[in-house]
Design an enzyme around this catalytic site. Sequence first.
Site, PDB file in Angstrom:
ATOM      1  N   LYS A   1       0.803  -1.233   0.000  1.00  0.00           N
ATOM      2  CA  LYS A   1       0.000   0.000   0.000  1.00  0.00           C
ATOM      3  C   LYS A   1       0.838   1.287   0.000  1.00  0.00           C
ATOM      4  CE  LYS A   1      -4.238  -1.549   2.270  1.00  0.00           C
ATOM      5  NZ  LYS A   1      -5.201  -1.165   3.308  1.00  0.00           N
TER       6      LYS A   1
ATOM      7  N   ASP B   1     -10.611   3.410   1.856  1.00  0.00           N
ATOM      8  CA  ASP B   1     -10.934   3.035   3.247  1.00  0.00           C
ATOM      9  C   ASP B   1     -11.595   4.194   3.999  1.00  0.00           C
ATOM     10  OD1 ASP B   1      -9.991   0.437   3.156  1.00  0.00           O
ATOM     11  OD2 ASP B   1      -7.966   0.989   3.769  1.00  0.00           O
TER      12      ASP B   1
END
Length: 289
Positions: free
Chosen positions: A71, A107
């Site tokens: 990520k 997210d």
Amino acid sequence: MKERYSLGIIGHPIGHSLSPVMHAAAARANGLGPGEFSYERFDVKPDDLATFMRRFRDGAMTGLNVTVPHKVAVMELLDEIDHDAQAIGAVNTIVRRGAKLRGHNTDVYGFIRSIAENAGMTDLSYKKALVYGAGGAARAVARGLVNGGVESLAVVNRTCDTAREMVAKLGGGAGFSAMGFDETKSLIETVRGADIIVNTTSMGMEGGTDPEGVPPGAGHIRSGQLVVDIVYSPLMTPLLKKAAAAGARTLDGLWMLIHQGGKAFEMWTGLRFPDKEVRAAVERGLEIK
Ligand code: ATR
């Protein structure tokens, strides 16, 4: 027939990801057959990330999800990074826009949508928040809470220094505090005063290092509060059980997972993501009764 949408997820290891089940269910609900939609798992070792991304760039795939441990590392291999991903320092979704690869972090949206839609907390102004944990997931949750205008935010982490660093990156100042895991008077008062409490640590996670654990101060949760656990295996974590027994409102972590996936699906395809149908498919996959 040529596939219209060719997608996948990169991570290492990648075996446990629920994303393929979610996206396959969303594609089916939109009437897309196997020739029109694919979503594959790619197990990519850290040393192979740059080569994989070069091939992705030169190929015809529509987009990717990105999970641990890529990520952060993937960011320098992209052309553009959206505001939330920039602020958090992590990308979980890549969208191809013409010749450019753009990184997003869905997210933040997933968390905010889950508390609004699945727990009725639509207005965060004047709300006091407590987040357990200071890792990547905590940064996304905290960014969402700050974007929503919470009045105060306490970050409570096993390693207090990491909580302090996270608070400093969020801008610090009045309303922010960082605490360790000692059950001090100040922690107990913060728990009792919170409107929303979110666990982002792996405490309570099946197969984790502390599957029976609950974060410190959880014994002081009371009715009138919303308690969210982003752990979704099990759905009813020890923290959520404790919170429910105290009369607090609870929200499991599967909704955040689903809504972050939904945002990615909509960015890639422009199609509707049927969240309730997707949740049913994921629960069948998890064999949740
Ligand atoms: P994620 O991307 O899921 O947030 P991460 O970035 O590795 O994962 O962060 C893990 C978080 O869970 C950290 O806040 C970590 O606390 P430390 O900073 O002290 O390591 C917390 N964590 C992990 N295991 C834990 C445990 N057994 N008890 C308490 N906190 C734990």
